[in-house]
Write a protein that holds these residues in place. Structure first.
Motif, PDB file in Angstrom:
ATOM      1  N   SER A 141     -14.369  -1.135  -8.896  1.00  0.00           N
ATOM      2  CA  SER A 141     -14.556   0.505  -9.016  1.00  0.00           C
ATOM      3  C   SER A 141     -13.406   1.086  -9.908  1.00  0.00           C
ATOM      4  CB  SER A 141     -14.525   0.958  -7.546  1.00  0.00           C
ATOM      5  OG  SER A 141     -13.221   1.186  -7.097  1.00  0.00           O
ATOM      6  N   PHE A 142     -13.504   2.240 -10.134  1.00  0.00           N
ATOM      7  CA  PHE A 142     -12.345   2.561 -11.057  1.00  0.00           C
ATOM      8  C   PHE A 142     -10.978   2.921 -10.111  1.00  0.00           C
ATOM      9  CE2 PHE A 142      -9.932   6.455 -12.434  1.00  0.00           C
ATOM     10  CZ  PHE A 142      -9.801   6.110 -13.714  1.00  0.00           C
ATOM     11  N   SER A 143     -11.294   3.036  -9.267  1.00  0.00           N
ATOM     12  CA  SER A 143      -9.985   3.407  -8.248  1.00  0.00           C
ATOM     13  C   SER A 143      -9.534   2.138  -8.047  1.00  0.00           C
ATOM     14  CB  SER A 143     -10.450   4.264  -6.809  1.00  0.00           C
ATOM     15  OG  SER A 143     -11.312   3.377  -6.179  1.00  0.00           O
ATOM     16  N   LEU A 144     -10.397   1.035  -7.875  1.00  0.00           N
ATOM     17  CA  LEU A 144      -9.696  -0.304  -7.389  1.00  0.00           C
ATOM     18  C   LEU A 144      -8.863  -0.856  -8.758  1.00  0.00           C
ATOM     19  CD1 LEU A 144      -9.389  -2.755  -5.802  1.00  0.00           C
ATOM     20  CD2 LEU A 144     -11.673  -3.623  -6.560  1.00  0.00           C
ATOM     21  N   ASP A 145      -9.590  -0.632  -9.850  1.00  0.00           N
ATOM     22  CA  ASP A 145      -9.047  -1.148 -11.033  1.00  0.00           C
ATOM     23  C   ASP A 145      -7.584  -0.561 -11.401  1.00  0.00           C
ATOM     24  OD1 ASP A 145     -11.024  -2.678 -11.599  1.00  0.00           O
ATOM     25  OD2 ASP A 145     -12.099  -1.524 -13.261  1.00  0.00           O
ATOM     26  N   MET A 146      -7.611   0.874 -11.335  1.00  0.00           N
ATOM     27  CA  MET A 146      -6.201   1.492 -11.402  1.00  0.00           C
ATOM     28  C   MET A 146      -5.260   1.327 -10.433  1.00  0.00           C
ATOM     29  SD  MET A 146      -6.538   3.934 -13.796  1.00  0.00           S
ATOM     30  CE  MET A 146      -7.486   2.343 -14.511  1.00  0.00           C
ATOM     31  N   ARG A 147      -5.442   0.753  -9.139  1.00  0.00           N
ATOM     32  CA  ARG A 147      -4.644   0.285  -8.234  1.00  0.00           C
ATOM     33  C   ARG A 147      -4.334  -1.011  -8.757  1.00  0.00           C
ATOM     34  NH1 ARG A 147      -7.239   0.915  -4.081  1.00  0.00           N
ATOM     35  NH2 ARG A 147      -8.190  -1.225  -3.758  1.00  0.00           N
ATOM     36  N   VAL A 148      -5.098  -1.855  -8.937  1.00  0.00           N
ATOM     37  CA  VAL A 148      -4.664  -3.406  -9.601  1.00  0.00           C
ATOM     38  C   VAL A 148      -3.927  -3.200 -10.893  1.00  0.00           C
ATOM     39  CG1 VAL A 148      -5.621  -5.687 -10.512  1.00  0.00           C
ATOM     40  CG2 VAL A 148      -6.633  -4.453  -8.535  1.00  0.00           C
ATOM     41  N   PHE A 149      -4.200  -2.182 -11.829  1.00  0.00           N
ATOM     42  CA  PHE A 149      -3.469  -2.086 -13.001  1.00  0.00           C
ATOM     43  C   PHE A 149      -2.031  -1.767 -12.682  1.00  0.00           C
ATOM     44  CE2 PHE A 149      -1.773   0.564 -16.362  1.00  0.00           C
ATOM     45  CZ  PHE A 149      -1.914  -0.025 -17.614  1.00  0.00           C
ATOM     46  N   PHE A 150      -1.699  -1.029 -12.006  1.00  0.00           N
ATOM     47  CA  PHE A 150      -0.369  -0.443 -11.600  1.00  0.00           C
ATOM     48  C   PHE A 150       0.354  -1.515 -10.510  1.00  0.00           C
ATOM     49  CE2 PHE A 150      -2.247   3.720 -12.695  1.00  0.00           C
ATOM     50  CZ  PHE A 150      -1.178   4.033 -13.749  1.00  0.00           C
ATOM     51  N   ASP A 151      -0.474  -2.134  -9.725  1.00  0.00           N
ATOM     52  CA  ASP A 151       0.148  -3.219  -8.989  1.00  0.00           C
ATOM     53  C   ASP A 151       0.627  -4.362  -9.726  1.00  0.00           C
ATOM     54  OD1 ASP A 151      -0.040  -1.857  -6.539  1.00  0.00           O
ATOM     55  OD2 ASP A 151      -1.659  -3.054  -5.877  1.00  0.00           O
ATOM     56  N   THR A 152      -0.040  -4.677 -10.752  1.00  0.00           N
ATOM     57  CA  THR A 152       0.304  -5.816 -11.718  1.00  0.00           C
ATOM     58  C   THR A 152       1.697  -5.304 -12.374  1.00  0.00           C
ATOM     59  OG1 THR A 152      -1.999  -6.299 -12.188  1.00  0.00           O
ATOM     60  CG2 THR A 152      -0.625  -6.949 -13.716  1.00  0.00           C
ATOM     61  N   GLN A 176     -20.879 -16.958  -7.835  1.00  0.00           N
ATOM     62  CA  GLN A 176     -21.637 -16.860  -9.025  1.00  0.00           C
ATOM     63  C   GLN A 176     -21.383 -15.313  -9.594  1.00  0.00           C
ATOM     64  OE1 GLN A 176     -25.343 -18.548  -9.159  1.00  0.00           O
ATOM     65  NE2 GLN A 176     -24.801 -20.731  -8.420  1.00  0.00           N
ATOM     66  N   CYS A 177     -21.055 -14.411  -8.529  1.00  0.00           N
ATOM     67  CA  CYS A 177     -21.070 -12.862  -8.883  1.00  0.00           C
ATOM     68  C   CYS A 177     -19.633 -12.824  -9.708  1.00  0.00           C
ATOM     69  CB  CYS A 177     -21.114 -12.360  -7.697  1.00  0.00           C
ATOM     70  SG  CYS A 177     -19.674 -12.266  -6.351  1.00  0.00           S
ATOM     71  N   ILE A 178     -18.984 -13.662  -9.467  1.00  0.00           N
ATOM     72  CA  ILE A 178     -17.648 -13.608 -10.670  1.00  0.00           C
ATOM     73  C   ILE A 178     -17.871 -13.421 -11.695  1.00  0.00           C
ATOM     74  CG2 ILE A 178     -15.506 -14.607 -11.217  1.00  0.00           C
ATOM     75  CD1 ILE A 178     -15.646 -16.233  -8.230  1.00  0.00           C
ATOM     76  N   LEU A 179     -19.098 -14.170 -12.394  1.00  0.00           N
ATOM     77  CA  LEU A 179     -19.247 -14.273 -13.759  1.00  0.00           C
ATOM     78  C   LEU A 179     -20.248 -12.989 -14.183  1.00  0.00           C
ATOM     79  CD1 LEU A 179     -20.053 -17.931 -14.127  1.00  0.00           C
ATOM     80  CD2 LEU A 179     -18.092 -16.620 -15.000  1.00  0.00           C
ATOM     81  N   TRP A 180     -20.531 -12.017 -13.216  1.00  0.00           N
ATOM     82  CA  TRP A 180     -21.283 -10.921 -13.388  1.00  0.00           C
ATOM     83  C   TRP A 180     -20.522  -9.702 -13.611  1.00  0.00           C
ATOM     84  CZ3 TRP A 180     -24.003 -14.444 -14.538  1.00  0.00           C
ATOM     85  CH2 TRP A 180     -25.522 -14.208 -15.250  1.00  0.00           C
ATOM     86  N   VAL A 181     -18.984  -9.635 -13.588  1.00  0.00           N
ATOM     87  CA  VAL A 181     -18.173  -8.544 -14.023  1.00  0.00           C
ATOM     88  C   VAL A 181     -17.355  -9.248 -15.148  1.00  0.00           C
ATOM     89  CG1 VAL A 181     -18.316  -7.471 -11.862  1.00  0.00           C
ATOM     90  CG2 VAL A 181     -16.532  -9.118 -12.358  1.00  0.00           C
ATOM     91  N   ARG A 182     -16.857  -8.583 -16.032  1.00  0.00           N
ATOM     92  CA  ARG A 182     -16.019  -8.896 -17.068  1.00  0.00           C
ATOM     93  C   ARG A 182     -14.724  -9.473 -16.589  1.00  0.00           C
ATOM     94  NH1 ARG A 182     -18.654  -5.165 -20.298  1.00  0.00           N
ATOM     95  NH2 ARG A 182     -19.618  -6.110 -22.448  1.00  0.00           N
ATOM     96  N   TYR A 229     -13.101  -9.115  -5.271  1.00  0.00           N
ATOM     97  CA  TYR A 229     -13.099  -8.183  -6.401  1.00  0.00           C
ATOM     98  C   TYR A 229     -14.471  -7.544  -7.079  1.00  0.00           C
ATOM     99  CZ  TYR A 229     -12.093  -5.891 -10.614  1.00  0.00           C
ATOM    100  OH  TYR A 229     -12.354  -4.937 -11.869  1.00  0.00           O
ATOM    101  N   ALA A 230     -15.323  -8.759  -7.465  1.00  0.00           N
ATOM    102  CA  ALA A 230     -16.328  -8.674  -7.910  1.00  0.00           C
ATOM    103  C   ALA A 230     -17.363  -7.580  -7.210  1.00  0.00           C
ATOM    104  CB  ALA A 230     -17.056  -9.850  -8.418  1.00  0.00           C
ATOM    105  N   ARG A 231     -17.488  -8.021  -6.204  1.00  0.00           N
ATOM    106  CA  ARG A 231     -18.404  -7.168  -4.933  1.00  0.00           C
ATOM    107  C   ARG A 231     -17.866  -5.648  -4.942  1.00  0.00           C
ATOM    108  NH1 ARG A 231     -22.708  -9.851  -3.288  1.00  0.00           N
ATOM    109  NH2 ARG A 231     -22.771 -11.996  -3.265  1.00  0.00           N
ATOM    110  N   SER A 232     -16.675  -5.432  -5.308  1.00  0.00           N
ATOM    111  CA  SER A 232     -16.314  -4.053  -4.911  1.00  0.00           C
ATOM    112  C   SER A 232     -15.608  -3.241  -6.098  1.00  0.00           C
ATOM    113  CB  SER A 232     -15.132  -4.148  -3.633  1.00  0.00           C
ATOM    114  OG  SER A 232     -13.954  -5.045  -4.058  1.00  0.00           O
ATOM    115  N   ASP A 261      -6.030  -9.585 -12.142  1.00  0.00           N
ATOM    116  CA  ASP A 261      -6.928  -9.015 -10.970  1.00  0.00           C
ATOM    117  C   ASP A 261      -6.018  -9.256  -9.626  1.00  0.00           C
ATOM    118  OD1 ASP A 261      -6.751 -11.880 -10.544  1.00  0.00           O
ATOM    119  OD2 ASP A 261      -8.882 -12.222 -10.503  1.00  0.00           O
ATOM    120  N   PRO A 262      -6.642  -8.930  -8.591  1.00  0.00           N
ATOM    121  CA  PRO A 262      -5.769  -9.147  -7.315  1.00  0.00           C
ATOM    122  C   PRO A 262      -5.179 -10.576  -7.070  1.00  0.00           C
ATOM    123  CG  PRO A 262      -7.762  -7.800  -6.837  1.00  0.00           C
ATOM    124  CD  PRO A 262      -7.876  -8.289  -8.299  1.00  0.00           C
TER     125      PRO A 262
END
Length: 233
Positions: free
Chosen positions: A205-216, A152-158, A200-203, A163-164
């Motif tokens: 962060s800005f650094s994780l989002d940047m990594r996912v963005f460029f990996d995508t 259910q934590c999946i629904l608590w981040v936009r 993903y939802a539990r971790s 995503d990964p």
């Protein structure tokens, strides 16, 4: 049943979660500001692509330009995700999962799906606050209403455009195959996707989002280069 009633009933059926986030200030406030500013900056330049795409979708197959569908959303609120239509009208009545070489996909739709340009209208979802650039890929309501307490934590981040799990499962149609793609998705894919969404939802962060963005970006480019090489052979 009216669309508003459908949306309202969907919101009431989604699970709730009150656990901790790893970076709550970033997740709830900073990221929203970054998403809004970037989406606003991209809307006008992306119109260079969206207007020709809209014309191509309308000119090559019957039906609306856009496809909308209910998805499980942020803080227990279902929302209508927006995409360029890539399938024939009524395709989702038969299966919600796209099979390998699915005949329901239009010729223009195949190009849009391969390049992920069908996702461009989700910039408007981001501006509205329904979505983020990076976040758990929004799921069908019949799956989100069955989330376990851990999930259910999946629904608590936009929810996001990528995503990964989107990177790992970028060739989802190949993984589900021709026969019973929906059954294969539920048996072989959904559990892993949910595991990655929870992680993903539990971790987040800005650094994780940047990594996912460029990996995508890297993964989409590599996939299209492979497809181009195969088509020349």
């Amino acid at each position: 049943m009216q669309p508003h009633t459908t949306l309202q009933s969907a919101r009431e059926s989604l699970p709730r979660w009150d656990g901790p986030l790893s970076h709550p200030i970033y997740s709830r406030y900073v990221k929203r500001v970054l998403d809004f500013v970037l989406a606003l900056a991209l809307i006008i330049p992306c119109m260079v692509f969206m207007i020709p795409i809209a014309i191509a979708v309308k000119a090559t197959s019957e039906g609306p330009i856009f496809y909308t569908a209910l998805r499980g959303g942020y803080h227990n609120k279902a929302f209508n995700i927006l995409k360029f239509r890539t399938m024939v009208v009524g395709a989702d009545k038969y299966s919600s999962t796209t099979a390998l070489n699915d005949p329901r996909v239009t010729p223009v739709g195949r190009v849009l799906r391969a390049t992920k340009l069908d996702e461009l209208p989700q910039l408007f979802n981001i501006l509205k606050g329904d979505m983020s650039f990076i976040g758990p890929r929004p799921e069908l309501l019949r799956y989100t209403t069955q989330y376990t307490e851990e999930q259910q934590c999946i629904l608590w981040v936009r929810p996001g455009i990528s995503d990964p799990s989107s990177i790992k499962l970028i060739s989802l149609d190949e993984l589900v195959g021709h026969d019973d793609p929906e059954g294969n998705y539920e048996k072989k894919i959904l559990g892993e996707k949910n595991r990655m969404r929870v992680e993903y939802a539990r971790s987040q962060s800005f650094s994780l989002d940047m990594r996912v963005f460029f990996d995508t970006l890297k993964t989409v480019i590599q996939k299209n280069l492979r497809s181009a090489r195969r088509s020349r052979q």
